[in-house]
Design a protein around this motif. Structure first.
Motif, PDB file in Angstrom:
ATOM      1  N   PHE A   1     -34.680  32.188  12.911  1.00  0.00           N
ATOM      2  CA  PHE A   1     -34.742  30.994  12.064  1.00  0.00           C
ATOM      3  C   PHE A   1     -33.908  29.870  12.669  1.00  0.00           C
ATOM      4  O   PHE A   1     -34.353  28.710  12.702  1.00  0.00           O
ATOM      5  CB  PHE A   1     -34.258  31.317  10.649  1.00  0.00           C
ATOM      6  CG  PHE A   1     -34.313  30.134   9.720  1.00  0.00           C
ATOM      7  CD1 PHE A   1     -35.528  29.656   9.265  1.00  0.00           C
ATOM      8  CD2 PHE A   1     -33.143  29.499   9.306  1.00  0.00           C
ATOM      9  CE1 PHE A   1     -35.589  28.551   8.414  1.00  0.00           C
ATOM     10  CE2 PHE A   1     -33.189  28.404   8.461  1.00  0.00           C
ATOM     11  CZ  PHE A   1     -34.418  27.930   8.010  1.00  0.00           C
ATOM     12  N   LEU A   2     -32.728  30.193  13.158  1.00  0.00           N
ATOM     13  CA  LEU A   2     -31.902  29.170  13.795  1.00  0.00           C
ATOM     14  C   LEU A   2     -32.622  28.567  15.001  1.00  0.00           C
ATOM     15  O   LEU A   2     -32.578  27.347  15.218  1.00  0.00           O
ATOM     16  CB  LEU A   2     -30.560  29.753  14.232  1.00  0.00           C
ATOM     17  CG  LEU A   2     -29.652  30.328  13.142  1.00  0.00           C
ATOM     18  CD1 LEU A   2     -28.319  30.765  13.761  1.00  0.00           C
ATOM     19  CD2 LEU A   2     -29.428  29.340  12.025  1.00  0.00           C
ATOM     20  N   ARG A   3     -33.295  29.405  15.773  1.00  0.00           N
ATOM     21  CA  ARG A   3     -34.027  28.913  16.941  1.00  0.00           C
ATOM     22  C   ARG A   3     -35.131  27.954  16.509  1.00  0.00           C
ATOM     23  O   ARG A   3     -35.296  26.866  17.089  1.00  0.00           O
ATOM     24  CB  ARG A   3     -34.629  30.076  17.723  1.00  0.00           C
ATOM     25  CG  ARG A   3     -35.299  29.665  19.026  1.00  0.00           C
ATOM     26  CD  ARG A   3     -36.091  30.792  19.643  1.00  0.00           C
ATOM     27  NE  ARG A   3     -37.273  31.125  18.852  1.00  0.00           N
ATOM     28  CZ  ARG A   3     -38.410  30.416  18.887  1.00  0.00           C
ATOM     29  NH1 ARG A   3     -38.512  29.344  19.666  1.00  0.00           N
ATOM     30  NH2 ARG A   3     -39.439  30.787  18.155  1.00  0.00           N
ATOM     31  N   LEU A   4     -35.885  28.331  15.494  1.00  0.00           N
ATOM     32  CA  LEU A   4     -36.969  27.480  15.015  1.00  0.00           C
ATOM     33  C   LEU A   4     -36.443  26.153  14.478  1.00  0.00           C
ATOM     34  O   LEU A   4     -37.101  25.113  14.601  1.00  0.00           O
ATOM     35  CB  LEU A   4     -37.762  28.207  13.926  1.00  0.00           C
ATOM     36  CG  LEU A   4     -38.604  29.395  14.399  1.00  0.00           C
ATOM     37  CD1 LEU A   4     -39.119  30.188  13.214  1.00  0.00           C
ATOM     38  CD2 LEU A   4     -39.766  28.921  15.272  1.00  0.00           C
ATOM     39  N   MET A   5     -35.254  26.191  13.895  1.00  0.00           N
ATOM     40  CA  MET A   5     -34.649  24.980  13.354  1.00  0.00           C
ATOM     41  C   MET A   5     -33.997  24.120  14.426  1.00  0.00           C
ATOM     42  O   MET A   5     -33.465  23.050  14.140  1.00  0.00           O
ATOM     43  CB  MET A   5     -33.603  25.359  12.302  1.00  0.00           C
ATOM     44  CG  MET A   5     -34.174  25.935  11.016  1.00  0.00           C
ATOM     45  SD  MET A   5     -35.001  24.691   9.982  1.00  0.00           S
ATOM     46  CE  MET A   5     -33.596  23.723   9.429  1.00  0.00           C
TER      47      MET A   5
ATOM     48  N   ASP B   1     -22.013  11.675   0.573  1.00  0.00           N
ATOM     49  CA  ASP B   1     -21.872  12.016   1.994  1.00  0.00           C
ATOM     50  C   ASP B   1     -23.045  12.829   2.536  1.00  0.00           C
ATOM     51  O   ASP B   1     -22.932  13.428   3.606  1.00  0.00           O
ATOM     52  CB  ASP B   1     -20.550  12.735   2.254  1.00  0.00           C
ATOM     53  CG  ASP B   1     -20.470  14.123   1.613  1.00  0.00           C
ATOM     54  OD1 ASP B   1     -21.502  14.664   1.183  1.00  0.00           O
ATOM     55  OD2 ASP B   1     -19.346  14.656   1.551  1.00  0.00           O
ATOM     56  N   LEU B   2     -24.157  12.842   1.838  1.00  0.00           N
ATOM     57  CA  LEU B   2     -25.318  13.609   2.305  1.00  0.00           C
ATOM     58  C   LEU B   2     -25.735  13.225   3.716  1.00  0.00           C
ATOM     59  O   LEU B   2     -26.086  14.082   4.526  1.00  0.00           O
ATOM     60  CB  LEU B   2     -26.505  13.410   1.351  1.00  0.00           C
ATOM     61  CG  LEU B   2     -26.704  14.426   0.238  1.00  0.00           C
ATOM     62  CD1 LEU B   2     -27.851  13.996  -0.660  1.00  0.00           C
ATOM     63  CD2 LEU B   2     -26.951  15.810   0.798  1.00  0.00           C
ATOM     64  N   SER B   3     -25.694  11.934   4.009  1.00  0.00           N
ATOM     65  CA  SER B   3     -26.167  11.480   5.320  1.00  0.00           C
ATOM     66  C   SER B   3     -25.274  11.968   6.455  1.00  0.00           C
ATOM     67  O   SER B   3     -25.688  11.961   7.615  1.00  0.00           O
ATOM     68  CB  SER B   3     -26.238   9.950   5.352  1.00  0.00           C
ATOM     69  OG  SER B   3     -24.949   9.378   5.167  1.00  0.00           O
ATOM     70  N   GLU B   4     -24.057  12.401   6.136  1.00  0.00           N
ATOM     71  CA  GLU B   4     -23.128  12.862   7.162  1.00  0.00           C
ATOM     72  C   GLU B   4     -23.169  14.381   7.340  1.00  0.00           C
ATOM     73  O   GLU B   4     -22.488  14.918   8.225  1.00  0.00           O
ATOM     74  CB  GLU B   4     -21.698  12.441   6.780  1.00  0.00           C
ATOM     75  CG  GLU B   4     -21.536  10.937   6.600  1.00  0.00           C
ATOM     76  CD  GLU B   4     -20.202  10.583   5.972  1.00  0.00           C
ATOM     77  OE1 GLU B   4     -19.296  11.435   5.998  1.00  0.00           O
ATOM     78  OE2 GLU B   4     -20.081   9.460   5.454  1.00  0.00           O
ATOM     79  N   GLN B   5     -23.950  15.067   6.521  1.00  0.00           N
ATOM     80  CA  GLN B   5     -23.973  16.520   6.551  1.00  0.00           C
ATOM     81  C   GLN B   5     -24.935  17.036   7.632  1.00  0.00           C
ATOM     82  O   GLN B   5     -25.906  16.367   7.987  1.00  0.00           O
ATOM     83  CB  GLN B   5     -24.403  17.066   5.188  1.00  0.00           C
ATOM     84  CG  GLN B   5     -23.463  16.731   4.057  1.00  0.00           C
ATOM     85  CD  GLN B   5     -22.154  17.492   4.147  1.00  0.00           C
ATOM     86  OE1 GLN B   5     -22.033  18.459   4.890  1.00  0.00           O
ATOM     87  NE2 GLN B   5     -21.170  17.062   3.367  1.00  0.00           N
ATOM     88  N   PRO B   6     -24.700  18.250   8.132  1.00  0.00           N
ATOM     89  CA  PRO B   6     -25.625  18.837   9.114  1.00  0.00           C
ATOM     90  C   PRO B   6     -26.943  19.214   8.443  1.00  0.00           C
ATOM     91  O   PRO B   6     -26.976  19.535   7.239  1.00  0.00           O
ATOM     92  CB  PRO B   6     -24.864  20.072   9.582  1.00  0.00           C
ATOM     93  CG  PRO B   6     -24.004  20.459   8.421  1.00  0.00           C
ATOM     94  CD  PRO B   6     -23.576  19.167   7.806  1.00  0.00           C
ATOM     95  N   ALA B   7     -28.023  19.187   9.197  1.00  0.00           N
ATOM     96  CA  ALA B   7     -29.316  19.566   8.636  1.00  0.00           C
ATOM     97  C   ALA B   7     -29.374  21.047   8.338  1.00  0.00           C
ATOM     98  O   ALA B   7     -30.091  21.502   7.448  1.00  0.00           O
ATOM     99  CB  ALA B   7     -30.438  19.180   9.604  1.00  0.00           C
ATOM    100  N   LEU B   8     -28.599  21.838   9.099  1.00  0.00           N
ATOM    101  CA  LEU B   8     -28.531  23.293   8.903  1.00  0.00           C
ATOM    102  C   LEU B   8     -27.086  23.688   8.667  1.00  0.00           C
ATOM    103  O   LEU B   8     -26.213  23.324   9.453  1.00  0.00           O
ATOM    104  CB  LEU B   8     -29.072  24.022  10.131  1.00  0.00           C
ATOM    105  CG  LEU B   8     -28.977  25.548  10.074  1.00  0.00           C
ATOM    106  CD1 LEU B   8     -30.099  26.111   9.203  1.00  0.00           C
ATOM    107  CD2 LEU B   8     -29.018  26.154  11.456  1.00  0.00           C
ATOM    108  N   ALA B   9     -26.844  24.420   7.593  1.00  0.00           N
ATOM    109  CA  ALA B   9     -25.498  24.923   7.301  1.00  0.00           C
ATOM    110  C   ALA B   9     -25.553  26.442   7.296  1.00  0.00           C
ATOM    111  O   ALA B   9     -26.107  27.050   6.382  1.00  0.00           O
ATOM    112  CB  ALA B   9     -25.002  24.385   5.965  1.00  0.00           C
ATOM    113  N   LEU B  10     -24.993  27.048   8.326  1.00  0.00           N
ATOM    114  CA  LEU B  10     -24.925  28.504   8.409  1.00  0.00           C
ATOM    115  C   LEU B  10     -23.569  28.908   7.825  1.00  0.00           C
ATOM    116  O   LEU B  10     -22.523  28.678   8.438  1.00  0.00           O
ATOM    117  CB  LEU B  10     -25.042  28.945   9.867  1.00  0.00           C
ATOM    118  CG  LEU B  10     -24.950  30.459  10.120  1.00  0.00           C
ATOM    119  CD1 LEU B  10     -26.108  31.185   9.457  1.00  0.00           C
ATOM    120  CD2 LEU B  10     -24.920  30.735  11.621  1.00  0.00           C
TER     121      LEU B  10
END
Length: 215
Positions: A180-184, A201-210
């Motif tokens: 999944f991480l690879r696909l993302m 602060d949504l715009s500053e957040q990462p698209a993926l949070a593991l």
């Protein structure tokens, strides 16, 4: 809002005003540490023991375990959207609920043990999602590729994978999070102890949070 991952499909959401929500609490056969958490509400996407051990919540929380719209606190709205736990309309593993949670100006979705692609009606009911918690391990749920397709359909601002193989459940017939991480496009994503997010602060957040699981 603080989002902490306990492992499996269990998250603890803490709002600035003190409202706390526990999602899909697992029982002791799952293998992750068992804890007790103060909660004002508990969401249960389906009745299997690894998602419905509500005894982990202290106090007298609202239990949200059936379809409909719920208001467990002022300015908190939770919509439980019917879905299925498998690719045979629930014939194999039963039904599931998708939890859409609106609080602190954010819209979050917890997919539970989603087992099939979303219908157009479900996509419309979910609408714009800021934070998506989605299973990626397959076998009991959608797999990495199906989860990725779902992310592309919903276009959340932040995606948090869940329900995948770790050192705790290595004997389970599910996959880890790596595909999944690879696909993302984030194969080397570093795990985070928790996610702190606000509407501002949504715009500053990462698209993926593991998120690293922790009790």
């Amino acid at each position: 809002m603080l989002i902490t991952y306990h492992g499996h499909s269990e998250f603890y959401l803490e709002c600035a005003n003190g409202f706390c929500l526990l999602t899909d609490p697992y029982d002791d056969h799952v293998g992750y540490p068992m804890g007790t958490y103060r909660a004002d509400a508990v969401t249960v996407t389906h009745g299997h023991g690894d998602h419905s051990y509500i005894q982990k919540a202290s106090g007298v929380p609202a239990i949200i375990d059936s379809a409909g719209e719920w208001h467990p606190a002022p300015e908190v709205r939770i919509t439980a959207i019917p879905s299925v736990h498998d690719d045979a309309d629930g014939a194999k593993r039963g039904k599931n609920l998708i939890m859409k949670m609106e609080m602190e100006g954010l819209t979050l979705a917890h997919m539970g043990d989603q087992g099939a692609p979303l219908t157009s009606e479900q996509i419309a009911a979910l609408g714009k999602i800021d934070v998506l918690m989605i299973p990626v391990g397959g076998y009991f749920t959608i797999d990495a590729a199906q989860a990725y397709d779902m992310v592309r359909a919903l276009k959340p601002r932040i995606t948090i994978p869940m329900h995948y193989k770790t050192e705790v459940n290595g004997g389970w017939p599910i996959s880890d999070e790596k595909e999944f991480l690879r696909l993302m496009g984030a194969p080397d994503a570093a795990s985070m102890p928790l996610l702190r997010v606000t509407k501002g602060d949504l715009s500053e957040q990462p698209a993926l949070a593991l998120l690293k699981w922790q009790a």
